[in-house]
Design an enzyme around this catalytic site. Structure first.
Site, short mmCIF file in Angstrom:
data_model
loop_
_atom_site.label_atom_id
_atom_site.label_comp_id
_atom_site.label_asym_id
_atom_site.label_seq_id
_atom_site.Cartn_x
_atom_site.Cartn_y
_atom_site.Cartn_z
N SER A 73 0.86 -1.03 0.38
CA SER A 73 0.20 -0.18 0.49
C SER A 73 1.04 1.31 -0.05
O SER A 73 2.14 1.07 0.13
CB SER A 73 -0.97 -0.15 0.92
OG SER A 73 -1.48 -0.81 1.81
N GLN A 74 0.23 2.00 -0.42
CA GLN A 74 0.71 3.92 -0.28
C GLN A 74 1.34 3.98 0.85
O GLN A 74 0.14 3.77 1.52
CB GLN A 74 -0.13 4.52 -1.09
CG GLN A 74 0.76 6.09 -1.27
CD GLN A 74 -0.66 6.67 -1.96
OE1 GLN A 74 -1.53 6.25 -1.87
NE2 GLN A 74 -0.07 8.33 -2.00
#
Ligand code: SAH
Length: 224
Positions: A73-74
């Site tokens: 994930s970012q």
């Protein structure tokens, strides 16, 4: 050769540390204010979790492929979900979607006891080689279907889902303590709405809605 490149991958240089500082500034600008969350992200070498091909850009605020069509994930998303979870040291937290192990490590760095489930066998197998495994002994890894949760280890103080859930899985609500919180991105077509649920004494829950995000789907059953 292999040895040399492995050594390089697991080196945390001043340059990496500098890039992390910049990432922290970006996260602050985007509205992340929980000092413990920022401190955890600042402490963890994110490039350890990515293919060495991505070493140079590991500290940009974006998601990356980790193989098998999955993503790490970012950082903003990790920070956002972690902030919503209101993590306290010693919290017992269930995570659905181990993926790269980065989110689990952020929670562990904050002093939580983490139980994380991955449905993809090869990603689960990779956790056994995780270079920081001996540092974060407060993470337990499981191969299984997140829709089922971990009834044997329930109840949990917190639950975090890091894949796009089609609905709120009832078994995960069951496995939450009264007053416990669940942070879950729930499908709304292209995007997911980030929800925070707080469990009531009678088993129902209160719901707060936050920003929209885009996650890989939460799929039922195991793979592999
Ligand atoms: N938390 C991860 C994000 C990984 S992406 C990180 O920090 O890198 C989401 C992950 O959820 C994928 O690895 C995917 O295989 C996994 N996943 C999807 N559905 C699942 C399910 N039902 N149970 C467990 N894991 C699931």
């Amino acid at each position: 050769m292999l040895c040399v490149s492995l050594m390089r991958k697991y080196e945390d240089t001043y340059r990496h540390k500098g890039l992390r500082k910049k990432l922290i500034d970006t996260l602050k600008e985007k509205g992340i204010s929980d000092a413990a969350v920022l401190e955890a992200i600042n402490s963890i070498p994110r490039h350890y979790f990515l293919d060495s091909a991505f070493d140079e850009i590991a500290y940009e605020d974006r998601a990356f492929p980790i193989g098998d069509g999955q993503t790490i994930s970012q950082p903003y998303t990790v920070a956002y979900q972690t902030q919503l979870l209101q993590v306290k040291p010693n919290d017992k937290i269930l995570e659905i979607g181990t993926g790269s192990m980065y989110q689990a490590t952020v929670l562990a760095e904050m002093g939580a006891r983490v139980y994380t489930i991955e449905r993809q066998k090869n990603l689960y197998e990779k956790t056994k080689q995780f270079v920081l495994r001996n540092k974060y002994i407060n993470i337990k890894y499981f191969y299984g279907d997140g829709f089922e949760g971990l009834p044997t280890y329930a109840p949990f103080d917190k639950v975090i889902i890091t894949a796009a859930a089609p609905f709120v899985p009832p078994k995960l609500v069951e496995q939450l303590k009264t007053g416990g919180k669940m942070v879950i991105p729930v499908d709304e077509g292209q995007h997911q709405r980030m929800l925070r649920l707080t469990k009531n004494e009678d088993g129902t829950y209160e719901e707060e809605a936050f920003e929209n995000f885009s996650f890989v789907p939460m799929l039922s059953g195991k793979n592999g």
